[in-house]
Design a protein around this motif. Structure first.
Motif, PDB file in Angstrom:
ATOM      1  N   UNK A 183      47.713  44.614  32.545  1.00  0.00           N
ATOM      2  CA  UNK A 183      46.383  44.156  32.141  1.00  0.00           C
ATOM      3  C   UNK A 183      46.430  42.636  31.973  1.00  0.00           C
ATOM      4  N   UNK A 184      46.504  41.907  33.082  1.00  0.00           N
ATOM      5  CA  UNK A 184      46.689  40.449  32.993  1.00  0.00           C
ATOM      6  C   UNK A 184      45.568  39.725  32.283  1.00  0.00           C
ATOM      7  N   UNK A 185      44.406  40.372  32.135  1.00  0.00           N
ATOM      8  CA  UNK A 185      43.313  39.715  31.417  1.00  0.00           C
ATOM      9  C   UNK A 185      43.604  39.592  29.926  1.00  0.00           C
ATOM     10  N   UNK A 186      44.708  40.209  29.449  1.00  0.00           N
ATOM     11  CA  UNK A 186      45.104  40.001  28.059  1.00  0.00           C
ATOM     12  C   UNK A 186      45.643  38.588  27.842  1.00  0.00           C
ATOM     13  N   UNK A 187      45.947  37.887  28.928  1.00  0.00           N
ATOM     14  CA  UNK A 187      46.450  36.513  28.853  1.00  0.00           C
ATOM     15  C   UNK A 187      45.510  35.515  29.524  1.00  0.00           C
ATOM     16  N   UNK A 188      44.434  36.029  30.086  1.00  0.00           N
ATOM     17  CA  UNK A 188      43.544  35.174  30.871  1.00  0.00           C
ATOM     18  C   UNK A 188      42.118  35.632  30.637  1.00  0.00           C
ATOM     19  N   UNK A 204      42.215  42.526  21.804  1.00  0.00           N
ATOM     20  CA  UNK A 204      41.767  43.598  20.911  1.00  0.00           C
ATOM     21  C   UNK A 204      41.374  44.855  21.693  1.00  0.00           C
ATOM     22  N   UNK A 205      40.691  44.717  22.804  1.00  0.00           N
ATOM     23  CA  UNK A 205      40.261  45.891  23.561  1.00  0.00           C
ATOM     24  C   UNK A 205      39.995  45.542  25.003  1.00  0.00           C
ATOM     25  N   UNK A 206      39.924  46.572  25.838  1.00  0.00           N
ATOM     26  CA  UNK A 206      39.733  46.393  27.276  1.00  0.00           C
ATOM     27  C   UNK A 206      38.339  46.847  27.700  1.00  0.00           C
ATOM     28  N   UNK A 207      37.896  46.266  28.785  1.00  0.00           N
ATOM     29  CA  UNK A 207      36.632  46.686  29.387  1.00  0.00           C
ATOM     30  C   UNK A 207      36.750  46.532  30.894  1.00  0.00           C
ATOM     31  N   UNK A 208      36.085  47.406  31.627  1.00  0.00           N
ATOM     32  CA  UNK A 208      36.087  47.319  33.089  1.00  0.00           C
ATOM     33  C   UNK A 208      34.803  47.935  33.621  1.00  0.00           C
ATOM     34  N   UNK A 209      34.218  47.256  34.588  1.00  0.00           N
ATOM     35  CA  UNK A 209      32.976  47.734  35.192  1.00  0.00           C
ATOM     36  C   UNK A 209      33.201  49.128  35.766  1.00  0.00           C
ATOM     37  N   UNK A 210      32.386  50.076  35.318  1.00  0.00           N
ATOM     38  CA  UNK A 210      32.567  51.491  35.638  1.00  0.00           C
ATOM     39  C   UNK A 210      31.213  52.108  35.947  1.00  0.00           C
ATOM     40  N   UNK A 211      31.202  53.049  36.863  1.00  0.00           N
ATOM     41  CA  UNK A 211      29.997  53.783  37.208  1.00  0.00           C
ATOM     42  C   UNK A 211      30.180  55.240  36.797  1.00  0.00           C
ATOM     43  N   UNK A 212      29.095  55.931  36.544  1.00  0.00           N
ATOM     44  CA  UNK A 212      29.186  57.344  36.226  1.00  0.00           C
ATOM     45  C   UNK A 212      27.944  58.062  36.755  1.00  0.00           C
ATOM     46  N   UNK A 264      38.644  49.441  45.640  1.00  0.00           N
ATOM     47  CA  UNK A 264      39.410  48.196  45.698  1.00  0.00           C
ATOM     48  C   UNK A 264      39.356  47.413  44.386  1.00  0.00           C
ATOM     49  N   UNK A 265      38.818  48.047  43.349  1.00  0.00           N
ATOM     50  CA  UNK A 265      38.825  47.427  42.039  1.00  0.00           C
ATOM     51  C   UNK A 265      37.460  46.994  41.566  1.00  0.00           C
ATOM     52  N   UNK A 266      37.345  46.844  40.256  1.00  0.00           N
ATOM     53  CA  UNK A 266      36.114  46.337  39.650  1.00  0.00           C
ATOM     54  C   UNK A 266      36.473  45.291  38.591  1.00  0.00           C
ATOM     55  N   UNK A 267      35.484  44.471  38.271  1.00  0.00           N
ATOM     56  CA  UNK A 267      35.682  43.418  37.282  1.00  0.00           C
ATOM     57  C   UNK A 267      36.086  44.019  35.939  1.00  0.00           C
ATOM     58  N   UNK A 268      37.081  43.416  35.343  1.00  0.00           N
ATOM     59  CA  UNK A 268      37.495  43.831  34.016  1.00  0.00           C
ATOM     60  C   UNK A 268      37.811  42.623  33.171  1.00  0.00           C
ATOM     61  N   UNK A 314      39.776  40.066  38.299  1.00  0.00           N
ATOM     62  CA  UNK A 314      39.521  39.062  37.258  1.00  0.00           C
ATOM     63  C   UNK A 314      38.082  38.579  37.276  1.00  0.00           C
ATOM     64  N   UNK A 315      37.574  38.313  36.094  1.00  0.00           N
ATOM     65  CA  UNK A 315      36.242  37.720  35.969  1.00  0.00           C
ATOM     66  C   UNK A 315      36.217  36.360  36.672  1.00  0.00           C
ATOM     67  N   UNK A 316      35.114  36.011  37.322  1.00  0.00           N
ATOM     68  CA  UNK A 316      34.953  34.623  37.748  1.00  0.00           C
ATOM     69  C   UNK A 316      35.040  33.703  36.533  1.00  0.00           C
ATOM     70  N   UNK A 317      35.365  32.466  36.774  1.00  0.00           N
ATOM     71  CA  UNK A 317      35.433  31.486  35.692  1.00  0.00           C
ATOM     72  C   UNK A 317      34.139  31.520  34.889  1.00  0.00           C
ATOM     73  N   UNK A 318      34.272  31.303  33.580  1.00  0.00           N
ATOM     74  CA  UNK A 318      33.108  31.388  32.694  1.00  0.00           C
ATOM     75  C   UNK A 318      31.968  30.480  33.135  1.00  0.00           C
ATOM     76  N   UNK A 319      32.296  29.412  33.856  1.00  0.00           N
ATOM     77  CA  UNK A 319      31.269  28.481  34.301  1.00  0.00           C
ATOM     78  C   UNK A 319      30.303  29.038  35.322  1.00  0.00           C
TER      79      UNK A 319
END
Length: 407
Positions: A146-151, A164-172, A308-312, A387-392
């Motif tokens: 979960x590299x987003x724990x450092x980025x 603290x917690x994880x999130x990832x774009x998910x469909x249902x 192929x993955x979703x934003x997390x 990975x999320x695009x840069x916050x900008x």
């Protein structure tokens, strides 16, 4: 924002630690490898004002439980300062800095944060630390998987916030109505064309709506690496041109022909439950499982992420530079990383927020706190986290989306 060289003697450190016990830990202590026992000692008796979003009864109840635990175990009192927008906290800390309120003189001890707000606080020198990677429980964080724990939204955390917690774009969707769910944005467009009016996404700037647009951007951009950098005016139009072409094709096939959009994911969830829409969207992979457990969705509902993955991303806690209870804030942050706290938070009967820990690396007794099999509605096979695009990118994307489709 790294610590300066330690020039104090051991005796001087102990004097500082003792003085800190009645107020906040001296900033240098957390930033120069001080023993954890000294931080715990300094934290005892402190009140930690935790500024955290209060829009969920589950979240609020969970934080009450956390407060009881840290008070009993560490003598730290946790006060949940209920907020609606973390940006307001950032403004307050910035105003305190402008007023010259230094270490130990702030009103915020811990803040729930990520994304643009973290980027702003880091850039403007509003954070205490680094502290996160020195927390005893940080060793169990899944930094590899979960590299987003450092980025955080392409901004390196550098120990200035604790995951603290994880999130990832998910469909249902209800598998009885949608047995072959789309595995990409391109397949979603194909589905929308075959089932016009039965798909939608939240109106921006709703967070999930913005995430939907960012997912489409990642899948349509030629070189996704450009998204790791802040956009510049000259590149924005060129990089996003395929995105707008995709949305121009998609919108006429959406609910109400893309002329209107639901206000939030909850509205979409209800429309999906009523059969008006085919699928729901969320940033919590456990949301459908939560809803099934609450009997608001049938057990035939399944969740998935694109092949192929979703934003997390990860959400974090951080300590402002001028916190009065910096030691207490670290003790609370460390408890939030414990297997006990993470397992309770991941329990769909409590909150249902995915863990940041590598459960396989936990001692057997701690590992047993987590269920070994997915529950109805949970993602069966997690996809890669993009990975999320840069916050900008957020503000210009939302502005351009609103200009094109918001009227």
């Amino acid at each position: 924002m790294h610590p300066g060289k330690n020039t104090l003697t051991r005796r001087e450190w102990l004097v500082l630690a003792g003085a800190a016990a009645s107020s906040s830990l001296h900033p240098a202590l957390a930033q120069t490898g001080t023993a954890w026992s000294e931080i715990e000692k300094a934290a005892r008796g402190q009140t930690v004002y935790f500024n955290a979003w209060a829009g969920s009864e589950r979240t609020n109840a969970y934080l009450q439980w956390v407060g009881a635990q840290v008070l009993a175990a560490h003598g730290v009192k946790l006060e949940h300062v209920k907020i609606t927008d973390t940006a307001d906290v950032v403004k307050r800390v910035r105003a305190e800095k402008a007023a010259g309120r230094g270490a130990g003189e702030g009103t915020v001890d811990l803040v729930w944060i990520n994304g643009e707000n973290f980027a702003t606080m880091k850039r403007d020198g509003l954070l205490f630390g680094p502290f996160a990677e020195s927390l005893p429980n940080f060793r169990y964080v899944d930094t590899a998987g979960k590299p987003t724990t450092l980025n955080d939204f392409s901004v390196p955390t550098e120990g200035m916030e604790s995951p603290w917690g994880m999130a990832q774009f998910t469909l249902y969707a209800d598998s009885r109505r949608l047995p072959n769910p789309p595995q990409s944005m391109a397949e979603l467009l194909t589905l929308a064309r075959s089932q016009p009016g039965r798909i939608s996404y939240p109106r921006l700037p709703d967070f999930t709506g913005t995430t939907f647009v960012k997912q489409a951007l990642i899948e349509t951009v030629g070189d996704a690496s450009v998204l790791a950098r802040p956009p510049v005016d000259a590149d924005f139009a060129r990089v996003t041109a395929p995105l707008w072409a995709f949305l121009d094709s998609l919108h006429p096939q959406l609910w109400r022909a893309g002329k209107q959009f639901p206000q939030n994911p909850a509205a979409i969830r209800q429309m999906m439950a009523d059969g008006e829409l085919l699928l729901g969207l969320t940033f919590n992979p456990n949301e459908a499982a939560n809803e099934i457990a609450a009997k608001r969705l049938p057990e035939s509902v399944v969740s998935w992420q694109f092949a192929k993955g979703t934003i997390g991303n990860t959400h974090f806690v951080a300590i402002p530079y001028n916190a009065r209870a910096a030691a207490g804030g670290q003790v609370v942050a460390n408890f939030l990383l414990s297997a006990q706290a993470q397992a309770r938070k991941a329990d769909i009967a409590v909150w249902g927020d995915p863990t940041v820990l590598d459960v396989a690396r936990l001692p057997a007794a701690e590992r047993a706190r987590f269920p070994s099999q997915p529950l109805p509605g949970q993602v069966r096979v997690s996809a890669s986290t993009l990975p999320e695009p840069h916050a900008g990118w957020v503000d210009p994307l939302e502005r351009e989306w609103t200009r094109r489709y918001g009227s």
